[in-house]
Each structure stands twice: as C-alpha cells, then as structure tokens.
Write a protein that holds these residues in place. Structure first.
Motif, PDB file in Angstrom:
ATOM      1  N   MET A  23       0.753  -1.153   0.049  1.00 32.51           N
ATOM      2  CA  MET A  23      -0.109  -0.138   0.095  1.00 32.51           C
ATOM      3  C   MET A  23       0.842   1.147  -0.165  1.00 32.51           C
ATOM      4  N   THR A  24       0.411   2.234  -0.690  1.00 34.74           N
ATOM      5  CA  THR A  24       1.343   3.545  -0.885  1.00 34.74           C
ATOM      6  C   THR A  24       1.004   4.233   0.238  1.00 34.74           C
ATOM      7  N   LYS A  25       2.110   4.640   0.780  1.00 29.62           N
ATOM      8  CA  LYS A  25       1.924   5.715   1.978  1.00 29.62           C
ATOM      9  C   LYS A  25       2.201   7.123   1.706  1.00 29.62           C
ATOM     10  N   LEU A  26       2.189   7.984   2.691  1.00 26.84           N
ATOM     11  CA  LEU A  26       2.164   9.493   2.340  1.00 26.84           C
ATOM     12  C   LEU A  26       3.965   9.588   2.179  1.00 26.84           C
ATOM     13  N   ARG A  27       4.806   8.983   2.851  1.00 28.51           N
ATOM     14  CA  ARG A  27       6.219   9.019   2.764  1.00 28.51           C
ATOM     15  C   ARG A  27       6.652   8.741   1.339  1.00 28.51           C
ATOM     16  N   ASP A  28       5.788   7.841   0.660  1.00 29.02           N
ATOM     17  CA  ASP A  28       6.151   7.593  -0.679  1.00 29.02           C
ATOM     18  C   ASP A  28       5.783   8.462  -1.720  1.00 29.02           C
ATOM     19  N   VAL A  29       4.890   9.499  -1.468  1.00 31.20           N
ATOM     20  CA  VAL A  29       4.532  10.508  -2.068  1.00 31.20           C
ATOM     21  C   VAL A  29       5.386  11.636  -1.886  1.00 31.20           C
ATOM     22  N   ALA A  30       5.843  11.570  -0.661  1.00 27.72           N
ATOM     23  CA  ALA A  30       6.768  12.861  -0.387  1.00 27.72           C
ATOM     24  C   ALA A  30       8.145  12.624  -1.025  1.00 27.72           C
ATOM     25  N   LYS A  31       8.522  11.258  -1.308  1.00 26.75           N
ATOM     26  CA  LYS A  31       9.826  10.799  -1.896  1.00 26.75           C
ATOM     27  C   LYS A  31       9.922  11.069  -3.264  1.00 26.75           C
ATOM     28  N   LEU A  32       8.678  10.596  -3.976  1.00 24.57           N
ATOM     29  CA  LEU A  32       8.552  10.950  -5.318  1.00 24.57           C
ATOM     30  C   LEU A  32       8.512  12.479  -5.787  1.00 24.57           C
ATOM     31  N   ALA A  33       7.769  13.122  -4.713  1.00 20.82           N
ATOM     32  CA  ALA A  33       7.598  14.648  -5.136  1.00 20.82           C
ATOM     33  C   ALA A  33       9.009  15.280  -4.598  1.00 20.82           C
ATOM     34  N   LYS A  34       9.773  14.822  -3.971  1.00 18.68           N
ATOM     35  CA  LYS A  34      10.750  15.566  -3.475  1.00 18.68           C
ATOM     36  C   LYS A  34      10.539  16.747  -2.459  1.00 18.68           C
ATOM     37  N   VAL A  35       9.381  16.333  -1.708  1.00 24.11           N
ATOM     38  CA  VAL A  35       9.383  17.355  -0.579  1.00 24.11           C
ATOM     39  C   VAL A  35       9.069  16.585   0.902  1.00 24.11           C
ATOM     40  N   SER A  36       8.718  17.308   1.868  1.00 19.81           N
ATOM     41  CA  SER A  36       8.740  16.585   3.009  1.00 19.81           C
ATOM     42  C   SER A  36       7.361  15.964   3.197  1.00 19.81           C
ATOM     43  N   THR A  37       7.044  15.383   4.189  1.00 16.30           N
ATOM     44  CA  THR A  37       5.812  14.738   4.400  1.00 16.30           C
ATOM     45  C   THR A  37       4.888  15.602   5.033  1.00 16.30           C
ATOM     46  N   ALA A  38       5.488  16.558   5.736  1.00 18.94           N
ATOM     47  CA  ALA A  38       4.460  17.932   6.102  1.00 18.94           C
ATOM     48  C   ALA A  38       3.912  18.702   5.169  1.00 18.94           C
ATOM     49  N   THR A  39       4.965  18.696   3.886  1.00 19.21           N
ATOM     50  CA  THR A  39       4.355  19.486   2.780  1.00 19.21           C
ATOM     51  C   THR A  39       2.986  18.751   2.117  1.00 19.21           C
ATOM     52  N   VAL A  40       3.322  17.389   2.124  1.00 22.46           N
ATOM     53  CA  VAL A  40       2.422  16.537   1.461  1.00 22.46           C
ATOM     54  C   VAL A  40       1.010  16.743   2.335  1.00 22.46           C
ATOM     55  N   SER A  41       1.238  16.638   3.595  1.00 19.06           N
ATOM     56  CA  SER A  41      -0.088  16.928   4.693  1.00 19.06           C
ATOM     57  C   SER A  41      -0.742  18.308   4.594  1.00 19.06           C
ATOM     58  N   ARG A  42       0.143  19.088   4.224  1.00 18.73           N
ATOM     59  CA  ARG A  42      -0.425  20.489   4.058  1.00 18.73           C
ATOM     60  C   ARG A  42      -1.280  20.561   2.745  1.00 18.73           C
ATOM     61  N   VAL A  43      -0.670  19.939   1.576  1.00 14.34           N
ATOM     62  CA  VAL A  43      -1.460  20.024   0.330  1.00 14.34           C
ATOM     63  C   VAL A  43      -2.696  19.218   0.601  1.00 14.34           C
ATOM     64  N   LEU A  44      -2.701  18.088   1.313  1.00 11.32           N
ATOM     65  CA  LEU A  44      -4.084  17.355   1.502  1.00 11.32           C
ATOM     66  C   LEU A  44      -5.005  18.108   2.382  1.00 11.32           C
ATOM     67  N   SER A  45      -4.601  18.969   3.366  1.00 12.38           N
ATOM     68  CA  SER A  45      -5.570  19.779   4.167  1.00 12.38           C
ATOM     69  C   SER A  45      -5.820  21.343   3.602  1.00 12.38           C
ATOM     70  N   ASN A  46      -5.336  21.218   2.478  1.00  7.81           N
ATOM     71  CA  ASN A  46      -5.774  22.476   1.546  1.00  7.81           C
ATOM     72  C   ASN A  46      -4.951  23.632   2.317  1.00  7.81           C
ATOM     73  N   ALA A  47      -4.065  23.471   3.021  1.00  7.77           N
ATOM     74  CA  ALA A  47      -3.645  24.896   3.657  1.00  7.77           C
ATOM     75  C   ALA A  47      -2.957  25.577   2.739  1.00  7.77           C
ATOM     76  N   GLY A  48      -2.861  27.027   3.269  1.00  6.97           N
ATOM     77  CA  GLY A  48      -2.535  28.201   2.219  1.00  6.97           C
ATOM     78  C   GLY A  48      -1.094  28.316   1.926  1.00  6.97           C
ATOM     79  N   ASN A  49      -0.162  27.653   2.712  1.00  9.59           N
ATOM     80  CA  ASN A  49       1.221  28.151   2.727  1.00  9.59           C
ATOM     81  C   ASN A  49       1.924  27.070   2.017  1.00  9.59           C
ATOM     82  N   VAL A  50       1.383  26.737   0.929  1.00  8.58           N
ATOM     83  CA  VAL A  50       2.123  25.698  -0.426  1.00  8.58           C
ATOM     84  C   VAL A  50       2.058  26.631  -1.444  1.00  8.58           C
ATOM     85  N   THR A  51       3.253  26.656  -2.186  1.00 11.47           N
ATOM     86  CA  THR A  51       3.287  27.291  -3.483  1.00 11.47           C
ATOM     87  C   THR A  51       2.314  26.381  -4.361  1.00 11.47           C
TER      88      THR A  51
END
Length: 338
Positions: free
Chosen positions: A1-29
C-alpha cells in the motif's frame, strides 16, 4: 500500500508538505502543490481522510436542519451555506425536521455523538433551553428564525418591520379591509409577521378585525383553503397579505377559482420572493429576503465558532427589499428597505 512518505519521496518534498496539500493549507506554492498532486496520481495514493479526521477529532462536515424541504425558499439559503462551506473544505449534510420539534432535537444529537462539527438551524421549534444548553458546548448558528432572548449567533431579517411595510403599501393603495393569512402562531416568523401586520393597521387607525386573520401553515394548500374561507364572508377583504409566497400563490388560485381577478377584485401580497413569485400570473408583490447572504453569513459565523474565535457580533439583521409587481395593482418596482 502506498504511504504518504512514498508520495513525499517521489515529489521530493517533506511529509509535512504533503499533509499541507491534503489539508488545503494556504502556505504551499502552486508549483509544489501540482508536484505533490502529480506524485499522488502516479502512485495512485488514496489518503486516509477518516483516520486524519479522527486524530483531529473533526469530521469536516456540518449539518443544516430545515423545517420543510418542500419549501423552495430554503434552496438559495442552502446554496449560500454550501458556497462558504466548500471553500473551507467542509461538506454539508441536510436534515428535514418536517416542522416537528422532536425531529429537530434528534438531529441535534449528531453534535453530541461527534458525527458533525457544527449545526446551522434554519428552524427554531425545539425546546429553547435544549438549544441554549447545546450551544454552550457545541457550535450552533440560527438562521432565518431566531429564539427570543437567546445569545445563540443568529442571522435573520426584521420580520416585524418588513410585514409592517408591505401592509402599509396596501393601505397606501387605498385598501382598508385587509386580511392576513398568517403563519403558525407557535413559530416566531408567524408571530412576527402578524405583529407587523397589526402595527400597520393600528398606525393607520384601521380596525383589527380578527375574522380577517386566519392561521395557515406556510403551505400552498393552507393559502388556498383559507382564502376560500375569507371569500365566503359576507363582507370579504379587498386585499390579502399572506405570510409567505406559497400561501399567497394558493390564495390567488382560490380567488381565480371563484371567478374573481387579482388585483382587480382583490389585491394579494406575499413574503420571501421565491422563484415562483416572479413567474406566477399575476407576478407576486412580496418581500425579498437576501437568502444567499443569509446562508453565507450563517456559515461564516459557524466557521468562527468551530475555530473558537471570539465573535464581535452575534446577531446579524440583514436588509430586505419590497418587490412591487402586478398582484397588488401598483406599478412594478423595487422599494428599498430603508
């Protein structure tokens, strides 16, 4: 099963950044957001929203309770609520209380069971102290209706003043024998609009004839039935103010079925300005409520409560407009609320 850290690794960002995208937070470019979404798609990642919501003790869902879903007045109020809710990542559930206080009380249990994050009541017919008690612990907003003396955040119009203005309009047109098809007297809207009607008569030194005041239930059928009753009087009215548009349309149908004309024989006015008011023949003179704004303001208030923000204002009284159309016999125009 694909995990959040796998997404972070492929996108070359932190897991916190992936979480911010998922929660629709405004502090992501926007560039980073697109990169994360592309990685999620490539990996077919399915975020576990339920688990995240449980950890945060939120459902990202609010409940709206309406008194009667068959009443088209509430459709634009709901659109106003959804417009603000969706922009803030909330889903909207709707409950139809069917004008029964016990059903309203049942819906409020969703708050106790943590099944929703907040409730907007478009009806206030349950036991007042129950709503007051719940509002001390859970986010609740009242819209359209209100509870007298309550401190619950509320969005509405001044129903007394609006009813007084539209009744005064009929008096200015020369009508002295005016009937009122009222809303239920156990509902604040019914009592307020009746009060405004009676105030207009008193201010113009006109007799308040109780036989000309008939209690309906805000339905087309009650407007039709009660208009037939008024027409059977030895001295019927020359004008009728119905406490909502559905009853006004029912009244016009009854007048037509008795081979009379509106407004030539009897003038009719309503309240709410539902869509049918401008389509029906004759077009209905009525009070237009800012329905979309009522809904959007109520949802903005609820968001503040759910975020535990301090409210500078709790009672919002929005402006209405009187829309003059064919059914009263006057020249069509919009009369400002002021």
């Amino acid at each position: 099963m694909t995990k959040l850290r796998d997404v972070a690794k492929l996108a070359k960002v932190s897991t916190a950044t992936v979480s911010r995208v998922l929660s629709n937070a405004g502090n992501v470019t926007e560039k980073t957001r697109r990169k994360v979404l592309a990685a999620m798609e490539d990996l077919n990642y399915q975020p576990n929203f339920l688990g995240r919501q449980l950890r945060k003790m939120e459902t990202k869902t609010i409940l709206v309770v309406v008194p009667d879903i068959a009443n088209t007045f509430f459709s634009k109020v709901l659109r106003g609520i959804e417009s603000v809710a969706n922009k803030n990542g909330y889903q909207v559930l709707m409950g139809d209380s069917q004008n029964k206080s016990e059903n309203e009380s049942e819906y409020l249990n969703h708050l106790r069971y943590k099944q929703v994050d907040g409730v907007i009541l478009l009806t206030a017919r349950t036991t007042p102290h129950l709503v007051e008690e719940l509002s001390d612990s859970y986010p609740i907003v009242l819209a359209c209706e209100y509870l007298e003396g309550s401190n619950i955040p509320t969005v509405s119009i001044d129903n007394i003043s609006s009813a007084r203005k539209i009744t005064s309009h009929l008096i200015k047109l020369g009508h002295h024998r005016i009937a009122h098809i009222a809303g239920p007297k156990n509902v604040i809207l019914g009592r307020d609009r009746l009060k405004g009607f009676e105030q207009a008569l008193a201010q113009n030194n006109l007799e308040i004839d109780q036989i000309l005041i008939q209690e309906g239930d805000f339905t087309y059928e009650s407007g039709y039935r009660l208009m037939k009753k008024l027409l059977a009087l030895q001295n019927p009215p020359t004008a009728v103010f119905a406490a909502n548009d559905e009853m006004a349309i029912g009244a016009i149908k009854a007048i037509k079925h008795c081979q009379l004309s509106v407004p030539e024989d009897i003038a009719v006015v309503g309240f709410d300005d539902i869509q049918m008011a401008s389509i029906f023949e004759p077009e209905l003179t009525t009070v237009a409520q800012p329905t979309f704004e009522i809904g959007s303001t109520a949802m903005a208030l609820l968001l503040s409560l759910m975020k535990k923000e301090k409210l500078n204002m709790k009672q919002f009284v929005l402006e209405e407009q009187m829309i003059v159309r064919e059914s009263c016999g006057a020249k069509s125009n919009v009369i400002d609320s002021s």
